[in-house]
Motif scaffolding. Structure first.
Motif, mmCIF file in Angstrom:
data_model
loop_
_atom_site.group_PDB
_atom_site.id
_atom_site.type_symbol
_atom_site.label_atom_id
_atom_site.label_comp_id
_atom_site.label_asym_id
_atom_site.label_seq_id
_atom_site.Cartn_x
_atom_site.Cartn_y
_atom_site.Cartn_z
ATOM 1 N N GLN A 110 0.730 -3.137 -1.662
ATOM 2 C CA GLN A 110 -0.460 -3.827 -1.151
ATOM 3 C C GLN A 110 -1.701 -2.958 -1.304
ATOM 4 O OE1 GLN A 110 0.646 -4.959 2.841
ATOM 5 N NE2 GLN A 110 1.601 -6.858 2.152
ATOM 6 N N PHE A 111 -1.562 -1.652 -1.051
ATOM 7 C CA PHE A 111 -2.696 -0.750 -1.226
ATOM 8 C C PHE A 111 -3.159 -0.767 -2.680
ATOM 9 C CE2 PHE A 111 -4.391 3.329 -2.552
ATOM 10 C CZ PHE A 111 -5.435 3.480 -1.655
ATOM 11 N N MET A 112 -2.193 -0.657 -3.603
ATOM 12 C CA MET A 112 -2.557 -0.644 -5.024
ATOM 13 C C MET A 112 -3.151 -1.979 -5.456
ATOM 14 S SD MET A 112 0.350 1.720 -6.806
ATOM 15 C CE MET A 112 -0.312 1.404 -8.416
ATOM 16 N N ASN A 113 -2.634 -3.084 -4.963
ATOM 17 C CA ASN A 113 -3.216 -4.397 -5.279
ATOM 18 C C ASN A 113 -4.659 -4.481 -4.803
ATOM 19 O OD1 ASN A 113 -1.127 -5.624 -6.670
ATOM 20 N ND2 ASN A 113 -0.149 -6.363 -4.809
ATOM 21 N N GLY A 114 -4.924 -3.953 -3.612
ATOM 22 C CA GLY A 114 -6.298 -3.929 -3.102
ATOM 23 C C GLY A 114 -7.213 -3.101 -3.981
ATOM 24 N N LYS A 115 -6.716 -1.955 -4.429
ATOM 25 C CA LYS A 115 -7.508 -1.097 -5.314
ATOM 26 C C LYS A 115 -7.786 -1.801 -6.643
ATOM 27 C CE LYS A 115 -8.461 2.852 -3.444
ATOM 28 N NZ LYS A 115 -9.825 3.356 -3.377
ATOM 29 N N ILE A 116 -6.781 -2.480 -7.182
ATOM 30 C CA ILE A 116 -6.955 -3.192 -8.452
ATOM 31 C C ILE A 116 -7.995 -4.299 -8.292
ATOM 32 C CG2 ILE A 116 -5.817 -4.747 -10.092
ATOM 33 C CD1 ILE A 116 -3.280 -2.974 -9.683
ATOM 34 N N LYS A 117 -7.926 -5.027 -7.188
ATOM 35 C CA LYS A 117 -8.909 -6.090 -6.946
ATOM 36 C C LYS A 117 -10.316 -5.517 -6.854
ATOM 37 C CE LYS A 117 -5.870 -9.393 -4.684
ATOM 38 N NZ LYS A 117 -5.475 -10.035 -3.430
ATOM 39 N N SER A 118 -10.465 -4.379 -6.168
ATOM 40 C CA SER A 118 -11.805 -3.795 -6.040
ATOM 41 C C SER A 118 -12.294 -3.256 -7.382
ATOM 42 C CB SER A 118 -11.837 -2.708 -4.961
ATOM 43 O OG SER A 118 -11.044 -1.610 -5.326
ATOM 44 N N SER A 158 11.850 -0.276 2.258
ATOM 45 C CA SER A 158 11.259 -1.472 1.661
ATOM 46 C C SER A 158 9.865 -1.749 2.237
ATOM 47 C CB SER A 158 12.174 -2.668 1.898
ATOM 48 O OG SER A 158 11.583 -3.844 1.431
ATOM 49 N N MET A 159 9.709 -1.567 3.538
ATOM 50 C CA MET A 159 8.395 -1.788 4.165
ATOM 51 C C MET A 159 7.365 -0.795 3.643
ATOM 52 S SD MET A 159 9.414 -2.996 8.074
ATOM 53 C CE MET A 159 9.116 -1.405 8.694
ATOM 54 N N HIS A 160 7.760 0.470 3.481
ATOM 55 C CA HIS A 160 6.842 1.473 2.932
ATOM 56 C C HIS A 160 6.486 1.156 1.476
ATOM 57 C CE1 HIS A 160 6.716 4.181 6.334
ATOM 58 N NE2 HIS A 160 8.041 4.153 6.413
ATOM 59 N N TYR A 161 7.465 0.696 0.718
ATOM 60 C CA TYR A 161 7.233 0.313 -0.676
ATOM 61 C C TYR A 161 6.211 -0.823 -0.738
ATOM 62 C CZ TYR A 161 8.357 -0.873 -5.541
ATOM 63 O OH TYR A 161 8.285 -1.109 -6.885
ATOM 64 N N GLN A 162 6.395 -1.841 0.091
ATOM 65 C CA GLN A 162 5.473 -2.978 0.122
ATOM 66 C C GLN A 162 4.071 -2.542 0.535
ATOM 67 O OE1 GLN A 162 5.796 -6.155 -0.878
ATOM 68 N NE2 GLN A 162 7.795 -5.568 -1.658
ATOM 69 N N ALA A 163 3.976 -1.610 1.473
ATOM 70 C CA ALA A 163 2.666 -1.115 1.904
ATOM 71 C C ALA A 163 1.933 -0.440 0.746
ATOM 72 C CB ALA A 163 2.820 -0.154 3.076
ATOM 73 N N SER A 164 2.640 0.361 -0.033
ATOM 74 C CA SER A 164 2.017 1.011 -1.191
ATOM 75 C C SER A 164 1.606 -0.015 -2.238
ATOM 76 C CB SER A 164 2.967 2.040 -1.815
ATOM 77 O OG SER A 164 3.041 3.188 -1.009
#
Length: 133
Positions: A115-123, A107-113
């Motif tokens: 968050q990474f994708m959310n950051g990419k979408i924001k950028s 679950s922690m690894h899933y959340q990390a991915s």
């Protein structure tokens, strides 16, 4: 210039799919902890990611909606786990504590991915909007 989502997100979409599949396997183990004869299963994450990466680059595609989707029909990489506790007499190999820990880690690894994708979408939104997003 076109934005390539594959380049922007990298392997993270495949990682999310494999992590979701892993969560299902672990949840199934936990649900069957009291089922006599049930053998705990595990997902080889590295093998599943290798398959996901190779399917991403595969040139195979469905040409008709009634054709089988070969990409989703591939072996999932799920295998039986080697038990790390002695048999309790009913043949069940599920260690509930270990499964819960594996579920939490997954679950922690899933959340990390995510968050990474959310950051990419924001950028990407920021780049498209000229700094207004």
């Amino acid at each position: 210039m076109a934005i390539s989502f594959e380049k922007a997100f990298g392997i993270h979409p495949q990682t999310l799919r494999v992590r979701a599949q892993n969560a299902e396997v672990i949840a199934s183990n936990i649900a069957n902890a009291d089922t006599p004869g049930y053998k705990a299963k595990g997902l080889d994450f590295q093998a599943a990611m290798s398959k996901a990466a190779s399917r991403q680059t595969s040139a195979m595609s469905r040409t008709h909606e009634k054709h089988f989707d070969v990409k989703s029909q591939a072996n999932s990489g799920t295998e039986y786990r080697v038990p790390n506790q002695p048999d309790t007499g009913d043949g069940n190999t599920v260690d509930v504590q270990m499964e819960r820990n594996l579920y939490l880690e997954n679950s922690m690894h899933y959340q990390a991915s995510l968050q990474f994708m959310n950051g990419k979408i924001k950028s990407l939104k920021k780049a498209i909007g000229g700094g207004q997003g």
